[in-house]
Every structure is written in structure tokens, then in C-alpha cells.
Design an enzyme around this catalytic site. Structure first.
Site, PDB file in Angstrom:
ATOM      1  N   HIS A   1      63.340  -6.405   2.620  1.00  0.00           N
ATOM      2  CA  HIS A   1      63.124  -7.538   3.521  1.00  0.00           C
ATOM      3  C   HIS A   1      64.409  -7.862   4.275  1.00  0.00           C
ATOM      4  O   HIS A   1      65.102  -8.836   3.977  1.00  0.00           O
ATOM      5  CB  HIS A   1      62.626  -8.752   2.745  1.00  0.00           C
TER       6      HIS A   1
ATOM      7  N   HIS B   1      59.089 -13.065  11.107  1.00  0.00           N
ATOM      8  CA  HIS B   1      58.064 -13.291  10.078  1.00  0.00           C
ATOM      9  C   HIS B   1      58.623 -13.280   8.657  1.00  0.00           C
ATOM     10  O   HIS B   1      57.998 -13.807   7.738  1.00  0.00           O
ATOM     11  CB  HIS B   1      56.947 -12.248  10.202  1.00  0.00           C
ATOM     12  N   ASP B   2      59.795 -12.693   8.438  1.00  0.00           N
ATOM     13  CA  ASP B   2      60.435 -12.702   7.114  1.00  0.00           C
ATOM     14  C   ASP B   2      61.844 -13.289   7.189  1.00  0.00           C
ATOM     15  O   ASP B   2      62.711 -12.948   6.378  1.00  0.00           O
ATOM     16  CB  ASP B   2      60.501 -11.287   6.530  1.00  0.00           C
TER      17      ASP B   2
END
Length: 482
Positions: free
Chosen positions: A212, A252-253
Site C-alpha cells: 500500500h 484511494h489508499d
């Protein structure tokens, strides 16, 4: 342009708790106007490790104030950087004297977004820019530019692109897509603010996360671009839709801590408390994105109502990536397909399709070629196992898929493809039955077969080792010694 590098001494225009004042890298409270747009360049100030908001923006101020919740309960603990690295008050499990606080041998100091931008940007060097794409010239070479010409190719190698751009894949790719889709001209965006916004996004991803990180965000953004090019979407989406989709994909992360939601909940992390154990990470990614949007001032020229609508719709897109809500979104999407009533002229239906597109982009790794998919599989498993190691160390109970001694990459990937990837992409292919959809499903099948083959090899090897060990135990002592 003359820049003052000394921090101005400004009176506080609101009561500030002592623990906030003592925090190095905390919020910069200022009575001055926004960072960009100050009539006097000497009013520019360096960011001190956090977001600097105008004093009138109560919501943004509150969002960043939340970061100080940890300070009150962790006196004596020094944070390595701002953000949401999970903090556990291990005094719950051990006495303070039993805790060994390990300090990383590598001292990671985050270059602040404005500071890095100030040093590297052509604008601050007084170089004129005559073409919107010229902003890219200083950042990557001809090979990277050549790759960007094929940014719509599903076999796009984001790992190679990240190396060619010296770790700036998210900034370079997203800026290129904004230009490619004509968003800079359509929304009259200030390229300097856009550049700064993208740099801040990239910096707020944790590069030490195996999976991530900003490269994953760039990969998802590239996939989203591919989906936006599909005929059904390309013929119906508006520039507004494209803008929201690319921003949501890139953020989004944002500020992902490298652990999952159950970990945050069982360690009583302040984010879990804040969001009431519901879509904890996704809510944090969304709120972090909103903070950067406001700080950058990228859309400050738009009406307030439009900016609020943008923030809400970006939130709806990011919240859809919560994997625990997959069946909820998939069932709704499937029911529309079964009834055949999806109308892309309807804003609500079009937004649902964009949510599904972002969900697909987020977990599309198994749909890539084996060479790319395998790398992603190894990285996400490494991140899982790292969380499991932390959980073991502090006796928290190892989360599913996070035990390196009982799980394998092959087992994790086969289950992931079977229960999450294949159902989602099968429905996407029903909606958009194109060559790309069939290619993605084909890659899933091939990659799944490859992992099953590796699984059989691993099982066979383990059986051989077990048999050899058993035979060794059955041999007479003198034979084993000889």
C-alpha cells in the site's frame, strides 16, 4: 521570486492545548491567508510536518487536530513521521518497564511537500513554461515519456515506470492523465497547484509499505484510465466524472498504515474510534484526500457548492473500495445487470459504474500478466506477514492470512481470486464485454493455474521432506552415525 525561509512569528488566534504546542511537526495555526495566493511572498511559511490550514477552515482544522489524539496517551513515544502509523498503547498488555521501544536504524525524515516542491519546481526557478507538458521535462527521461504514450495499454509496467521516474510514478502518471483528458484546460487548473497537490499525495503514501504505497496508487490510477476508455464509459462520462475518478484512484489508499481494519480495531486505534469501526481505513483515506484538496487550493476558483459536491462524490468512490462491503456493491450491480436497467445518462447509475470501476482497479493485480501479478502478490503477502509478526510479538492474535508459518502466497492468491476477483470481474465483463474484459479474465485464469502449479510443487516438496525425515528417524542409530 524571493522566499523567506524563516518561520514567521504569529500570534495564536485560538486557544491551543499545551500538548499541541509541544508537538514537533504539529499544526501550524496562522492568521495569514492561504499558502498560495498571498500578496506578499514573504508570507509563505514552511510546513512543519503537517497540514497548514487557514484559521477560518474549522473542518480542515478539526481533521488535522485528530492526529494529536495519540499525543495525549503516548508520552515518551517519539513518532517517526506524521500520519496514521498504527500506535498501540502496549501498556494494556505489558507494564511500562517491560516494553522495549525499538528505534529504526534508518532515520526516515519526510521531506515536506512544500519544501520539496520549492526545491525542485521549475516555477520557483523562474523558468517559463510555454506548454503544459513541459512541466514533465525535468522529471523523467525519454524512456518514461515513451512509456506514457502507451499508458492505456493493459500491460503497462508500473514498476519499470516507477524506476524510470526515480520513484515519482504517481505524480508523473497522474499529471499526464490530467493533461491527456484535457482536465487542465477544461477546469482552468493552475499547473503549479496541480503539481503541488500531486506531490503531496505521493508523499502521504508510506514508501516503507511493501504494497500500500504510491506505486500501488499509480497502478490503480492507470487501470482506472483503461476502464474510462472502454466504449460504454467513454461515450457517457463527463469531464467531471473523469476528474473525480482519477483523484479518487490516486488517493484511494492515502496515508495507509500498512495494517488492516481488524488490526486497528483490536488495538483501539484512534481512527477506529473516530469512524466507529466502520470502513475505518477508507474513511481516513477520504478525509486525508479532502485535507490535501483544501490545502492545495487546486479548486479554490470553483464555487463552494461544487467543491463540496466534489468532496462528497470522491468519498463515495473511495468508500466503495472497502473490501468488506464487496457483496453489497456487487449485489446491487448484478441486480441492475439482471434487470437491464442501467442507464448511463442517469448520474446515479453512472456513479455506481464508476464505483465498480474503481473497485476493479483496486484489486486488478491478478488480472495483469503473470510477471506483474506475481510481483504484486509477493508484496501484499509480505505486508500481511509483517502485520502477523507484529501481532505475534505483542500477543494480539494473528489475523487471517497473516501468519507466515501457516500461510503461503499460493494459498492466499488462489482464495483471493476465487472469492473476490473472479466474481467481481465476471460481472464487470457482463457490463462491458470488451477485449479488455476478456483479457483480464483470461489472465486471472492463467495466474490462478500458475499458483495452483506452484502450490502442488510446494506440497510435493513438503511431502518429500517429511518422508525423508521419517526415514531418517526409523534408521538404526549406527546407520545414521555412519
Amino acid at each position: 521570486m524571493e522566499v523567506c525561509y524563516q518561520l514567521p512569528v504569529l500570534p495564536l488566534d485560538r486557544p491551543v492545548p499545551q500538548h499541541v504546542l509541544s508537538r514537533r511537526g504539529a499544526i501550524s495555526f496562522s492568521s495569514s491567508s492561504a499558502l498560495f495566493g498571498c500578496p506578499n511572498p514573504r508570507q509563505l511559511s514552511q510546513r512543519r510536518g503537517a497540514i497548514s490550514y487557514d484559521s477560518s477552515d474549522q473542518t480542515a482544522l478539526y481533521i488535522r487536530m485528530l492526529g494529536d489524539v495519540r499525543v495525549r496517551s503516548r508520552a515518551g513515544f517519539e513518532s517517526e513521521r506524521r500520519g496514521s502509523h498504527p500506535y498501540i498503547d502496549f501498556r494494556i498488555f505489558h507494564s511500562q518497564s517491560e516494553i522495549e521501544v525499538s528505534v529504526s536504524a534508518r532515520n526516515i525524515r519526510r521531506l515536506l511537500s512544500f519544501q520539496r516542491y520549492l526545491r525542485s519546481s521549475r516555477f520557483f526557478r523562474g523558468t517559463a513554461v510555454s506548454n503544459s507538458l513541459n512541466i514533465l521535462d525535468d522529471d523523467y527521461n525519454g524512456q518514461a515519456k515513451c512509456m506514457l504514450e502507451k499508458v492505456g495499454n493493459w500491460n503497462f509496467d508500473i514498476f519499470l515506470f516507477d524506476r524510470l521516474t526515480n520513484g515519482n510514478s504517481l505524480v508523473s502518471l497522474t499529471f499526464h492523465l490530467f493533461s491527456l483528458h484535457g482536465l487542465i484546460e477544461y477546469f482552468h487548473l493552475d499547473m503549479m497547484k496541480l503539481r503541488r497537490f500531486l506531490v503531496m499525495i505521493q508523499e502521504d503514501y508510506h514508501s516503507q509499505n511493501p504494497y500500500h504505497n504510491a506505486v500501488h496508487a499509480a497502478d490503480v490510477t492507470q487501470a482506472m484510465h483503461c476502464y474510462l476508455k472502454e466504449p460504454k464509459l467513454a461515450n457517457s462520462v463527463t469531464p467531471w466524472d473523469i476528474l473525480l475518478s482519477l483523484i479518487a484512484a490516486a488517493t484511494h489508499d492515502l496515508d495507509h498504515p500498512g495494517v488492516n481494519q481488524p488490526f486497528l480495531i483490536k488495538t483501539n486505534h484512534y481512527l477506529a474510534t473516530l469512524y466507529k469501526n466502520t470502513s475505518v481505513l477508507e474513511n481516513h483515506h477520504w478525509r486525508s484526500a479532502v485535507g490535501l484538496l483544501r490545502e492545495s487550493g487546486l479548486f479554490s476558483h470553483l464555487p463552494l457548492e461544487s467543491r463540496q459536491q466534489m468532496e462528497t462524490q470522491i468519498g463515495a468512490l473511495i468508500l466503495a473500495t472497502d473490501i468488506s462491503r464487496q457483496n453489497e456493491y456487487l449485489s446491487l450491480f448484478r441486480s441492475h445487470l439482471d434487470r437491464g436497467d442501467l442507464c448511463l445518462e442517469d448520474t446515479r447509475h453512472r456513479h455506481l459504474v464508476l464505483q465498480m470501476a474503481l473497485k476493479c482497479a483496486d484489486i486488478c493485480n491478478p488480472c495483469r500478466t503473470w510477471e506483474l501479478s506475481k510481483q504484486w502478490s509477493e508484496k501484499v503477502t509480505e505486508e500481511f506477514f509483517h502485520q502477523g509478526d507484529i501481532e505475534k510479538k505483542y500477543h494480539l492474535g494473528v489475523s487471517p492470512l497473516c501468519d507466515r508459518h501457516t500461510e503461503s502466497i499460493a494459498n492466499i492468491q488462489i482464495g483471493f481470486m476465487t472469492y473476490l476477483v473472479e466474481p467481481l470481474f465476471t460481472e464487470w465483463a457482463r457490463f462491458s464485454n470488451t477485449r479488455l474484459s476478456q483479457t483480464m479474465l483470461g489472465h486471472v485464469g492463467l495466474n490462478k493455474a500458475s499458483w495452483k502449479g506452484l502450490q502442488r510443487e510446494q506440497s510435493s516438496s513438503e511431502d518429500t521432506d517429511a518422508a525423508f525425515e521419517l526415514n531418517s528417524q526409523l534408521l538404526p542409530q549406527e546407520n545414521r552415525l555412519s
